[in-house]
Design a protein around this motif. Structure first.
Motif, PDB file in Angstrom:
ATOM      1  N   ARG A  27      12.496  16.233 -22.226  1.00  0.00           N
ATOM      2  CA  ARG A  27      12.493  16.466 -20.715  1.00  0.00           C
ATOM      3  C   ARG A  27      12.456  15.431 -20.075  1.00  0.00           C
ATOM      4  O   ARG A  27      11.801  14.247 -20.409  1.00  0.00           O
ATOM      5  N   THR A  32      20.543  15.072 -16.981  1.00  0.00           N
ATOM      6  CA  THR A  32      21.350  15.962 -16.202  1.00  0.00           C
ATOM      7  C   THR A  32      21.726  14.825 -14.960  1.00  0.00           C
ATOM      8  O   THR A  32      22.975  14.785 -14.682  1.00  0.00           O
ATOM      9  N   ASP A  50      23.613  25.961 -14.573  1.00  0.00           N
ATOM     10  CA  ASP A  50      22.232  25.713 -15.105  1.00  0.00           C
ATOM     11  C   ASP A  50      21.508  27.166 -15.435  1.00  0.00           C
ATOM     12  O   ASP A  50      21.395  27.844 -14.858  1.00  0.00           O
ATOM     13  N   ARG A  52      18.942  27.819 -16.894  1.00  0.00           N
ATOM     14  CA  ARG A  52      17.474  28.000 -16.878  1.00  0.00           C
ATOM     15  C   ARG A  52      17.198  28.796 -15.250  1.00  0.00           C
ATOM     16  O   ARG A  52      16.447  29.657 -15.074  1.00  0.00           O
ATOM     17  N   SER A  53      17.876  28.149 -14.417  1.00  0.00           N
ATOM     18  CA  SER A  53      17.709  28.549 -13.069  1.00  0.00           C
ATOM     19  C   SER A  53      18.613  29.708 -12.427  1.00  0.00           C
ATOM     20  O   SER A  53      18.251  30.586 -11.625  1.00  0.00           O
ATOM     21  N   ASP A  54      19.947  29.959 -13.233  1.00  0.00           N
ATOM     22  CA  ASP A  54      20.804  30.891 -12.812  1.00  0.00           C
ATOM     23  C   ASP A  54      20.927  32.050 -14.033  1.00  0.00           C
ATOM     24  O   ASP A  54      21.773  31.659 -14.914  1.00  0.00           O
ATOM     25  N   LYS A  55      20.273  32.901 -13.932  1.00  0.00           N
ATOM     26  CA  LYS A  55      20.215  33.770 -15.021  1.00  0.00           C
ATOM     27  C   LYS A  55      21.667  34.528 -14.840  1.00  0.00           C
ATOM     28  O   LYS A  55      21.966  35.234 -15.890  1.00  0.00           O
ATOM     29  N   ASP A  93      24.125  23.109 -18.240  1.00  0.00           N
ATOM     30  CA  ASP A  93      22.797  22.543 -18.536  1.00  0.00           C
ATOM     31  C   ASP A  93      21.676  23.556 -18.919  1.00  0.00           C
ATOM     32  O   ASP A  93      21.626  24.712 -18.782  1.00  0.00           O
ATOM     33  N   GLU A  94      20.600  22.905 -19.732  1.00  0.00           N
ATOM     34  CA  GLU A  94      19.733  23.940 -20.280  1.00  0.00           C
ATOM     35  C   GLU A  94      20.411  25.047 -21.005  1.00  0.00           C
ATOM     36  O   GLU A  94      20.080  26.189 -21.114  1.00  0.00           O
ATOM     37  N   ASP A  97      18.979  28.077 -23.331  1.00  0.00           N
ATOM     38  CA  ASP A  97      18.711  29.175 -22.773  1.00  0.00           C
ATOM     39  C   ASP A  97      19.784  30.373 -22.620  1.00  0.00           C
ATOM     40  O   ASP A  97      19.507  31.303 -22.219  1.00  0.00           O
ATOM     41  N   ASP A 231       3.462  18.103 -17.496  1.00  0.00           N
ATOM     42  CA  ASP A 231       4.763  18.903 -17.957  1.00  0.00           C
ATOM     43  C   ASP A 231       4.910  19.387 -19.561  1.00  0.00           C
ATOM     44  O   ASP A 231       5.561  20.197 -19.860  1.00  0.00           O
ATOM     45  N   LYS A 238       4.961  27.371 -22.360  1.00  0.00           N
ATOM     46  CA  LYS A 238       6.287  28.284 -21.949  1.00  0.00           C
ATOM     47  C   LYS A 238       7.102  28.658 -23.309  1.00  0.00           C
ATOM     48  O   LYS A 238       7.541  29.919 -23.125  1.00  0.00           O
TER      49      LYS A 238
END
Length: 485
Positions: A27, A32, A50, A52-55, A93-94, A97, A231, A238
């Motif tokens: 990380r 990115t 992304d 991770r943020s946009d399921k 990205d990510e 996931d 982090d 997590k």
């Protein structure tokens, strides 16, 4: 913007026929950021998805992985985005996931119309999980052979020097001295020694480096290091079950203490104080998580100092170094930070010195290994054993005043090696016994220390007329002087 070598690697990838690229790394090493900078300069359009943020984006890949179907789904989800073959770079990205998006890289590779990069801070963890047969359903189709790979690390020392504004010709001159094994002018040696101490303390995490370069003070950089360490703990919590998270944190937190021991081999019993009978079995998966997440550089013991070293590895014996020495020093605290800053040889900084050399080796593309034997004729301790270019090399690291290296002296009587190297507080020199001495900062340029002969130069490329009338012996053929026939 910090100049990164990964940008040059991305340019090389774009400039030739290529497959989708997977960019891996721990990380916050700038994956990115550098991909976005690369895209904006070299493509008409850039689409960053992304996972991770946009399921909702994951749903696009839940059905047919036909490229046209996936692009239509993405166009609906991102109406302002432009998907134009040859002109658009798509970033997943990510990507760990969304396992189906990872599978889709195969079909983008076969289709060939779009440039695609997949990036993930925990991609190594996901790939390791995919390799386990009982978890293969997590990733329907692993795109083996349909992707290229690039691993990003925190800034190496040369990138740190670029950030400080050190001129290319000065760095190139230093590389020449290292390659030719001749001493560096005293003023230059003093300057680079000081820069390297800065680098060890600041580390190479981009946000930390940028703050330090902007403010010329360590206060803000140290605060950022502390947050990055927090982090890491957050990631551990997590991406692990509660029980595994606790065990992984124990392993991670034990690394500085393990390195401070005279025997730096990672010992499971040091994690739990020897309370568990089956410590190795109890913690092995947790250590693997640390490795695959990119937080630790593993250094395996070899049974013998012979090539190929990869065939001599003993998987049950290893040392673990942190991937960023600045974070290691942050875990040790202010007293160690001050000792490094002052170059205080009275303080035992062996753990820090070894860690930074291991870090430099990894960033130079050299696999660090070590040799240790406590009994018998071959008894000796070698901090590192490595193949530097074509040379089998043994390496010792010294942080204090002691210059004794009995194991290096003993090596020639036991093993056939090409080079014996010591990194220490010194200028470049070769001692009477043939040991090469280098300052610690030279480890960052280890890729300049070895000569590699191109395999094409070793092959017979000239046609041979076997019917020609010649008095030369049969083995005196073009190119034969390169072989011992």
């Amino acid at each position: 913007m910090l100049r990164r070598k990964a940008y040059d690697a991305l340019m090389e990838w774009k400039g030739r026929p290529h497959k989708p690229l997977l960019v891996k790394g721990q990380r916050q090493v700038g994956k990115t950021f550098i991909i976005e900078a690369f895209a904006k300069k070299n493509y008409a359009y850039f689409v960053n998805i992304d996972f991770r943020s946009d399921k909702d984006a994951r749903k696009v890949f839940s059905g047919n992985l036909d490229v046209d179907s996936m692009i239509r789904g993405l166009e609906i989800l991102y109406p302002d985005a432009v998907f134009e073959p040859g002109s658009t770079l798509i970033l997943f990205d990510e990507i760990q996931d969304c396992p189906q998006a990872y599978s889709s890289l195969k079909y983008f590779a076969l289709d060939g119309r779009y440039d695609v990069i997949g990036s993930g801070s925990l991609l190594g963890v996901a790939l390791n999980r995919a390799e386990k047969e009982e978890r293969m359903d997590d990733i329907p189709s692993v795109p083996v052979g349909f992707t290229e790979h690039l691993t990003m690390y925190s800034l190496d020392f040369e990138e740190f020097l670029w950030a400080k504004g050190i001129k290319k010709e000065h760095i190139d001159g230093l590389r020449t001295c290292i390659r030719e094994r001749r001493s560096v002018p005293d003023a230059v040696h003093s300057a680079f020694s000081s820069y390297f101490r800065e680098y060890m303390i600041v580390g190479g995490m981009p946000e930390v480096v940028q703050d330090y370069m902007d403010t010329k003070k360590l206060g803000g950089a140290i605060n950022i290091q502390d947050r990055l360490l927090d982090d890491i703990v957050a990631d551990i919590n997590k991406y692990n079950t509660p029980i595994n998270a606790a065990k992984t944190r124990e392993c991670f937190d034990s690394i500085p203490g393990q390195l401070a021991e005279s025997n730096k081999k990672f010992m499971y019993s040091r994690v739990d104080g020897g309370e568990s009978r089956n410590s190795a079995q109890r913690y092995s998966e947790n250590l693997l998580w640390i490795k695959n997440a990119g937080y630790g550089n593993f250094c395996y013991r070899v049974s013998s100092v012979e090539t190929p070293l990869s065939a001599r590895e003993e998987s049950g014996h290893f040392k673990i170094y942190l991937s960023d020495t600045g974070l290691l020093i942050g875990m040790y605290g202010q007293s160690v930070r001050k000792a490094v800053a002052m170059g205080d040889s009275r303080v035992n900084l062996g753990a820090v010195a070894e860690n930074v050399v291991a870090e430099c080796m990894v960033k130079c593309g050299i696999e660090p290994r070590y040799y240790s034997k406590n009994k018998g004729e071959n008894r000796m301790e070698l901090d590192f054993v490595a193949e530097i270019g074509d040379d089998l090399s043994v390496i010792e690291v010294k942080s204090g005043k002691s210059r004794e290296a009995p194991s290096l002296s003993k090596v020639p009587s036991i093993f056939k090696v090409d080079r014996r190297i010591m990194f220490e507080d010194t200028n470049i020199r070769i001692s009477d016994d043939g040991v090469e001495h280098y300052p610690l900062y030279a480890a960052a340029f280890m890729d300049s220390m070895g000569d590699t002969r191109d395999i094409d130069d070793l092959l017979w490329t000239e046609p041979v007329d076997r019917d020609a009338d010649t008095d030369a012996p049969e083995t005196n053929l073009p190119g034969c002087d390169r072989f011992d026939l």
